[in-house]
Design a protein around this motif. Structure first.
Motif, PDB file in Angstrom:
ATOM      1  N   GLY A 282      97.855  38.094  10.802  1.00  0.00           N
ATOM      2  CA  GLY A 282      99.097  38.515  11.434  1.00  0.00           C
ATOM      3  C   GLY A 282      98.964  38.785  12.919  1.00  0.00           C
ATOM      4  O   GLY A 282      99.922  39.152  13.569  1.00  0.00           O
ATOM      5  N   THR A 283      97.738  38.620  13.451  1.00  0.00           N
ATOM      6  CA  THR A 283      97.580  38.846  14.887  1.00  0.00           C
ATOM      7  C   THR A 283      97.129  37.546  15.541  1.00  0.00           C
ATOM      8  O   THR A 283      96.848  36.559  14.863  1.00  0.00           O
ATOM      9  CB  THR A 283      96.501  39.910  15.167  1.00  0.00           C
ATOM     10  OG1 THR A 283      95.259  39.401  14.670  1.00  0.00           O
ATOM     11  CG2 THR A 283      96.829  41.223  14.485  1.00  0.00           C
ATOM     12  N   LEU A 322      94.123  25.803  12.781  1.00  0.00           N
ATOM     13  CA  LEU A 322      94.532  26.584  13.945  1.00  0.00           C
ATOM     14  C   LEU A 322      95.578  27.604  13.519  1.00  0.00           C
ATOM     15  O   LEU A 322      95.583  28.745  13.981  1.00  0.00           O
ATOM     16  CB  LEU A 322      95.096  25.657  15.027  1.00  0.00           C
ATOM     17  CG  LEU A 322      94.048  24.899  15.845  1.00  0.00           C
ATOM     18  CD1 LEU A 322      94.685  23.772  16.633  1.00  0.00           C
ATOM     19  CD2 LEU A 322      93.321  25.856  16.797  1.00  0.00           C
ATOM     20  N   LYS A 323      96.456  27.182  12.605  1.00  0.00           N
ATOM     21  CA  LYS A 323      97.485  28.094  12.117  1.00  0.00           C
ATOM     22  C   LYS A 323      96.851  29.278  11.384  1.00  0.00           C
ATOM     23  O   LYS A 323      97.316  30.399  11.475  1.00  0.00           O
ATOM     24  CB  LYS A 323      98.428  27.323  11.179  1.00  0.00           C
ATOM     25  CG  LYS A 323      99.836  27.921  11.134  1.00  0.00           C
ATOM     26  CD  LYS A 323     100.731  27.240  10.120  1.00  0.00           C
ATOM     27  CE  LYS A 323     101.231  25.871  10.584  1.00  0.00           C
ATOM     28  NZ  LYS A 323     101.837  25.136   9.458  1.00  0.00           N
TER      29      LYS A 323
ATOM     30  N   PHE B 152      98.875  40.215   4.070  1.00  0.00           N
ATOM     31  CA  PHE B 152      99.121  41.304   5.010  1.00  0.00           C
ATOM     32  C   PHE B 152     100.541  41.171   5.488  1.00  0.00           C
ATOM     33  O   PHE B 152     101.035  40.072   5.715  1.00  0.00           O
ATOM     34  CB  PHE B 152      98.123  41.248   6.161  1.00  0.00           C
ATOM     35  CG  PHE B 152      96.747  41.568   5.699  1.00  0.00           C
ATOM     36  CD1 PHE B 152      96.324  42.885   5.650  1.00  0.00           C
ATOM     37  CD2 PHE B 152      95.896  40.572   5.237  1.00  0.00           C
ATOM     38  CE1 PHE B 152      95.063  43.198   5.178  1.00  0.00           C
ATOM     39  CE2 PHE B 152      94.646  40.880   4.762  1.00  0.00           C
ATOM     40  CZ  PHE B 152      94.229  42.201   4.737  1.00  0.00           C
ATOM     41  N   THR B 153     101.205  42.313   5.602  1.00  0.00           N
ATOM     42  CA  THR B 153     102.640  42.221   5.832  1.00  0.00           C
ATOM     43  C   THR B 153     103.054  43.107   6.994  1.00  0.00           C
ATOM     44  O   THR B 153     102.400  44.102   7.299  1.00  0.00           O
ATOM     45  CB  THR B 153     103.399  42.633   4.563  1.00  0.00           C
ATOM     46  OG1 THR B 153     104.780  42.511   4.813  1.00  0.00           O
ATOM     47  CG2 THR B 153     103.081  44.062   4.155  1.00  0.00           C
ATOM     48  N   ASP B 154     104.121  42.694   7.636  1.00  0.00           N
ATOM     49  CA  ASP B 154     104.758  43.627   8.555  1.00  0.00           C
ATOM     50  C   ASP B 154     106.237  43.726   8.195  1.00  0.00           C
ATOM     51  O   ASP B 154     107.067  44.118   8.998  1.00  0.00           O
ATOM     52  CB  ASP B 154     104.543  43.211  10.012  1.00  0.00           C
ATOM     53  CG  ASP B 154     104.815  41.737  10.213  1.00  0.00           C
ATOM     54  OD1 ASP B 154     105.310  41.089   9.266  1.00  0.00           O
ATOM     55  OD2 ASP B 154     104.528  41.227  11.309  1.00  0.00           O
TER      56      ASP B 154
END
Lengths: 331, 944
Positions: A282-283, A322-323, B152-154
């Protein structure tokens, strides 16, 4: 040189140089054409600096060295460091934050992932950086035309008879009653594991397979042993050995290894080399590592892959991976 | 006068700094010595600590029990799974109702009806991928997925639900109608874990009729396989194979379907369990009475292979499971857990040559085993019995992992958590309710036990227990095999063969330089030999691999003959030398003899290489009968005339093949044959000429293609023959000759001595020939022990290369020891008329024995620990053969090869430390014994 194993280290590399005659034959020959046209040329950006350390597989030593050198050319402020003692050294280094990249010649094992996950809460991310095609070698005078996975299992694994002769594989005349002399990579190499899993159907190797510390050792052994057979990377082919076409099923026509047959899956023993990174899901990766991976997946990066004796990855695989590490590219 | 006094004072007192140095060193030296001892003990303790952990069995934490109310839990459940983190569990009852349970509270947080309306008849789920197959009562099959998914979530809703979560804690909430476990990771992220279920459309099966009575779904590396049992007795296996091109593009899919039928289903009924082994090669059906039928699955057919009874003595199977690649685990009504798998058996009557063997038997208690669960990481099996006790055992090593008291009155199901860090069980409790219990688990190193590390272990697929080292597996379905015995064998083998080459050479060299050459030559020769030690062993290994090994392969007969010819040439020259006029002989400077020895050694080498093929022609050539067999001019022997011990064998070992040969039969392409026809027949002769079958060859003889055992025994017995004949000469001939005063005769002396030498050689040949014939008559063949199939990377090559590393060490210590013998002993001996050789062997050597012995021991220590030569020059083959033409894998090379790839802290990693520890112990024992022997010798010579 996709050199030899771990502890042997620098000394062996020195000794290997003695045997330059046995080195890879046609590594850098040609084929920019192997590289997917979609890969762009790498363009340096601003503000990349810091330390990069890579700890991991020795199969990827040459590859990582060239990549890190290339990266330093784009970003002179980056300090690079590399250790290549074996794939198993990659996960602990990533867990301890001692390295940024962990090249591995095999996928990470479950218990290695567990240790990583325990510390960070997420699993490590692996990207596929190169294609390593394996070949089955015999002596150049050997008349054998093709081998199936069944044959390979009979020859290399305990599922076959303990003492196997060339006649059992269909050779006639003077070959018929000569015992097959077996060569292979050592048990620590990813090649060993890959061949066991895919060509031998997970069956154990015969204890009589002569394990060589390096890929060139296998080729050298087969080159000087008329009744030998061995497997190792295609990049190590010399004029003294012959590459045997491989068929997945008994009775099928054997397929000779090449970039094309490896890519379309008709040649059954080719695999990806992996580069593991600690990517927080997620980052986005910070520029230091993101730019390195972008460089790997560029025209320059994939040329280095060919220079190191491997085959480049296709662009769609690169996009997928890459994704995985949160990088989106325009190509 | 004053001057003198000062001088005297100066002499009488020691200056302060000398005292200081004295005190300092007398403190430092013991401290240094003690330090060495402490370091040694420290290393020893560290190695022991690293390896002792291997012996520790697993341990489990206390039970965490929560009451839970789910209907239908009194019968065994279809499925009990937990997520990777032990927060959620999902239980599927017989009817197909799935309940998700919050493991911390025991609350049922979600219920789903996976298969509506009582249709569910059979169930199978692949735990690794979550792939699911259900069999319905109307004969249809539905495929789907029941998987634990984490990400993982936001997501805002999840974030708000998780905002009060501390690091490393988790809670279960309901989001969007589904139970979700939210966890805060060490880095503060929120991880969302859910159990998702989906089921595809019903698929009609192509074969058989009736309800689906049994189902087993397995994921292979390149696809999936599904075995189905229908109520009419039809068994079918459908396989999907997928090829995903590395270069992208569409997946290629191949489908295969094979089937068979239980013809007597009306009488025997339907089996209670039906399994497809994980390698998708066998279908196993188990009936309630313990009968098991095995079908072998190939690409084209499903063939009934055998029927075996699984239990005996009135026990009945109560629970079964397949694990690994092909192991069937059976829990029976008497609390015994047994492990079965198909294994190769040369006399098997089954169509695939395999028979089911009962390889493992573990008693868990006396209550019937009602539920089994396999570890996702190794061969550990959890067996829950009717009394609610749960026993975790490693099936291969039989090690105890944990014993858990479930305290259930009826066990519904047991499951090992996906990361092998916990066990979950559920069932009815004494109070009438149902409960779910959870234990944390540390499995320890279950695959390692003293037995499996040093003894024979029965691994999957083998016909019996064996010594195997093969530590690297592909995935969890394989078994790492950690038996150190082949490695210890290899270490000793390399050492013994190396010393056989190195010790005679090094000691003779030491005797030569200390006793025969002058001080001047010695100062040149000694450093030159010591220089050999400075060659890095990796270079030696490399040279051995790329120079010596191919050389030995190409000129095998020559190399072997050179071992005889070089000493023979030197000795013959020595005898010829005695024929020279005494004046010439004594007047010639020492270097002439030195050069002569070198020249003759080289000449011997040349003669050996040149004469090798001639000897090969003499001793290692196929005879006419063998030529006929090799040329294929044979007749098959009818079964009645074959030796009885052969029975219906489909394959024979090399040893059996040679036994057959001695009885007058040949084994050719799976058949027993005898030669017919004649070699002069044109077709046969052409065949022989074309394939060059009549070429003499040591290698072919070693490979066992032709020839009797006699030439081999002759070669091996020749050194013994030499010893015997020289003893006989010394005992019976020399005294007679001396009595005739022939030996002292100045003219006749050389003739007599040379005659003795030749007689000795002749005698040795006769003795060796007699021994060879005798051993051959006894039916022994050296190709079953000391000799064998020629491998390019063999012990001979290693012995030659490693000698280069070992000789300088033995030589230099032995030479020092010999040179240190007081000169007056030599003078006395020589003055009494002894020759220099007699002086060296009978006076100097016995006195210097303690030093010479320690030289050999230090050399032995070097050979035991040598790594790089072995690593590079051998094939590192972990085999236990005595053959000098086979390779080996030594402890030290094994550590060097495998340590870089062993996962830190794993069993493999610790076993490699154990290799180091064993090496340490071997060296320690050898050194201690050497020291004891040496001190005895030293005492003996101390008087001098």
């Amino acid at each position: 040189m996709k050199a030899m194993k771990g502890v042997i280290g620098a000394l062996v590399v020195g000794a290997a140089a003695l045997a330059a005659g046995f080195g890879p034959e046609d590594k850098a020959a040609t084929p920019v054409s192997k590289i997917d046209a979609a890969f762009p040329s790498y363009k340096a950006t601003q503000g990349v600096s810091g330390n990069i350390k890579s700890v991991g597989s020795d199969t990827c030593n040459e590859l990582m060295t060239y990549w890190l050198e290339g990266y330093k050319k784009f970003y002179p402020n980056v300090v690079t460091e590399m250790e290549g003692k074996g794939s198993a050294t990659a996960p602990p280094a990533l867990v301890e934050n001692q390295s940024q990249f962990g090249p591995m010649s095999r996928p990470m094992k479950a218990d290695e992932e567990d240790k990583f996950e325990k510390k960070f809460g997420y699993k490590p991310t692996g990207v596929r950086i190169a294609v390593d095609t394996l070949a089955v070698y015999v002596h150049k005078d050997n008349p054998i035309e093709s081998l199936s996975f069944d044959d390979l299992q009979k020859v290399f694994s305990v599922k076959g008879p303990a003492e196997i002769k060339w006649g059992d594989l269909g050779l006639k005349g003077e070959w018929a009653d000569k015992p097959v002399s077996l060569y292979g990579r050592n048990s620590a190499s990813g090649t060993y594991t890959y061949f066991k899993e895919h060509a031998l159907g997970k069956a154990d190797y015969k204890p009589t397979v002569k394990e060589q510390p390096g890929s060139s050792g296998v080729v050298q052994g087969v080159a000087t042993d008329k009744f030998g057979i061995g497997y190792s990377g295609i990049g190590y082919k010399t004029a003294d050995v012959k590459v045997v076409p491989i068929a997945k099923k008994k009775g099928d026509k054997g397929v000779a290894p090449s970039f094309t047959t490896a890519m379309d899956g008709t040649y059954p023993i080719a695999r990806f080399l992996m580069l593991y990174v600690n990517h927080k899901p997620g980052t986005e990766l910070e520029p230091l590592r993101a730019e390195f991976i972008k460089m790997v997946y560029s025209k320059e990066g994939q040329e280095i892959v060919i220079k190191s004796g491997f085959d480049p990855v296709p662009a769609n695989i690169a996009r997928e991976d890459l994704k995985k590490v949160g990088i989106t590219v325009g190509w | 006068m004053g001057q003198r006094t000062r001088d005297t004072e100066f002499r009488r007192t020691t200056r302060a700094h000398v005292h200081a140095i004295d005190r300092l060193t007398s403190a430092l030296i013991p401290a240094g010595g003690l330090g060495v001892v402490v370091v040694m003990l420290g290393i020893c303790a560290y190695l022991a600590a690293m390896t002792l952990t291997l012996m520790r069995s697993g341990s489990a934490g206390p039970a965490v029990s929560t009451a839970v109310s789910i209907p239908g839990l009194d019968a065994p459940v279809r499925e009990l799974i937990t997520d990777d983190y032990g927060t959620l569990a999902l239980v599927v009852t017989q009817g197909g109702a799935a309940s998700t349970i919050d493991l911390s509270s025991g609350k049922v947080v979600e219920t789903r009806e996976l298969v509506p309306g009582g249709q569910l008849n059979a169930w199978s789920r692949v735990s690794r991928t979550g792939a699911l197959a259900v069999g319905l009562s109307d004969g249809k099959v539905r495929l789907g997925r029941l998987a634990v998914e984490s990400d993982f979530t936001d997501d805002a809703e999840a974030m708000s639900a998780a905002k009060d979560l501390a690091i490393d804690t988790a809670k279960v909430v309901t989001l969007g109608g589904h139970a979700v476990s939210l966890a805060r990771t060490p880095l503060g992220q929120v991880r969302r874990t859910r159990i998702t279920a989906e089921l595809g459309d019903a698929v009609e099966l192509s074969t058989g009729s009736g309800a689906v009575a049994g189902l087993d779904y397995k994921a292979r590396g390149d696809g999936e396989s599904l075995a189905v049992l229908r109520s009419d007795g039809t068994v079918l296996v459908n396989s999907v194979t997928r090829v995903k091109p590395l270069g992208g593009g569409p997946e290629r899919v191949e489908l295969q379907s094979v089937d068979a039928k239980i013809e007597d289903v009306a009488t025997v009924g339907l089996p209670r369990w039906m399994w497809l082994t994980p390698d998708a090669k066998h279908v196993l059906a188990v009936w309630k009475n313990g009968t098991c039928r095995r079908w072998a699955a190939s690409d084209s057919e499903l063939k009934l292979a055998e029927t075996v009874p699984l239990t005996s003595g009135g026990a009945e199977p109560t629970s079964t499971l397949v694990i690994g690649q092909s192991t069937l685990v059976v829990g029976d009504s008497k609390g015994v857990l047994s492990g079965w798998f198909p294994a190769q058996e040369p006399t098997a009557k089954t169509p695939d040559g395999l028979v089911m063997v009962r390889a493992h038997e573990i008693r868990t208690g006396d209550a019937p085993i009602v539920s089994l669960s396999a570890s996702p990481r190794d061969r550990t099996v959890a067996a829950g019995d009717a009394k609610g006790r749960i026993t975790l055992r490693h099936l291969t090593s039989h090690n105890r992992v944990a014993d858990l008291q479930g305290e259930f009155t009826a066990l519904g199901g047991v499951s090992i958590q996906p990361k092998f860090d916990g066990v979950v069980a559920m069932g009815s409790t004494a109070g009438g309710g149902t409960a779910i219990r959870r234990w944390s688990l540390d499995p320890g190193h279950a695959e390692a036990s003293l037995d499996s590390l040093f003894g024979r272990t029965w691994y999957e697929g083998d016909p019996g227990p064996t010594f195997v080292w093969q530590a690297t597996t592909t995935d969890e379905s394989g078994e790492p095999k950690f038996c150190l015995t082949p490695l210890i064998w290899g270490t000793l083998k390399a050492t013994v063969y190396t010393l056989l080459v190195a010790v005679p050479l090094a000691l003779l060299a030491a005797v030569y330089t200390s006793e025969f050459v002058g001080r001047g030559s010695r100062t040149v020769i000694k450093p030159a030999i010591e220089m050999m030690a400075s060659l890095p062993s990796v270079v030696l290994g490399f040279l051995a691999a790329i120079v010596i090994a191919p050389l030995v392969t190409d000129h095998l007969s020559g190399v072997l003959l050179a071992f005889v010819m070089v000493p023979l040439a030197v000795l013959s020259t020595a005898h010829l030398w005695t024929f020279l006029p005494r004046r010439t002989a004594t007047a010639s400077p020492a270097w002439v003899r030195f050069v002569l020895i070198g020249v003759m050694g080289a000449a011997g080498l040349g003669v050996g290489f040149a004469g090798g093929p001639a000897v090969e022609r003499l001793l290692f050539r196929p005879n006419d009968a063998e030529l006929l067999v090799m040329a294929g001019s044979v007749r098959e022997v009818p079964a009645a005339e074959r030796p009885t011990w052969l029975q219906g064998r489909a394959a024979v070992t090399g040893e059996e093949e040679r036994r057959l040969r001695r009885e007058g039969f040949w084994w050719r392409g799976g058949q027993v044959v005898v030669p017919t026809g004649s070699v002069s027949d044109a077709a046969v002769a052409a065949r022989i000429a074309h394939d060059r079958l009549d070429e003499p060859s040591v290698r072919q003889w070693l490979n066992g293609v032709f020839g009797t055992s006699r030439p081999g025994w002759f070669v091996l017995a020749f050194p013994l023959g030499l010893i015997a004949s020289s003893w006989l000469l010394a005992r019976y001939v020399t005294p007679r000759l001396a009595a005739l005063e022939l030996t002292d005769n100045k003219r006749g002396g050389p003739w007599v001595e040379s005659g003795k030498f030749l007689a000795g050689l002749g005698g040795a040949s006769v003795i060796a020939a007699l021994v060879a014939v005798a051993l051959d008559r006894m039916g022994l063949d050296p190709r079953d022990s000391f000799l064998g199939t020629f491998q390019q990377r063999n012990t001979l090559v290693v012995a030659l290369a490693m000698s280069v590393a070992v000789i300088p060490i033995i030589y230099t210590i032995a030479d020092d020891a010999l040179s240190a013998v007081p000169h007056h002993l030599r003078s006395a001996s020589l003055a009494a008329g002894a020759t220099p050789w007699q002086t060296a062997v009978r006076v100097v050597l016995p006195v210097a024995m303690s030093g010479v012995f320690s030289a050999v021991m230090v050399g032995l220590g070097r050979a035991v620990g040598e790594t790089m030569v072995i690593l590079m020059a051998t094939g590192n083959t972990p085999i236990m053969s005595m053959s000098i033409f086979d390779g080996m894998r030594t402890l030290s090379a094994n550590i060097a090869v495998e340590l870089p790839e062993a996962t830190v802290g794993s069993t493999h990693y610790r076993v490699l430390f154990l290799c180091g520890f064993v090496l340490f112990v071997v060296t320690f024992v050898v050194n201690t014994v050497a020291e004891l022997v040496r001190s005895r010798y030293r005492k003996r010579s101390a008087a001098l």
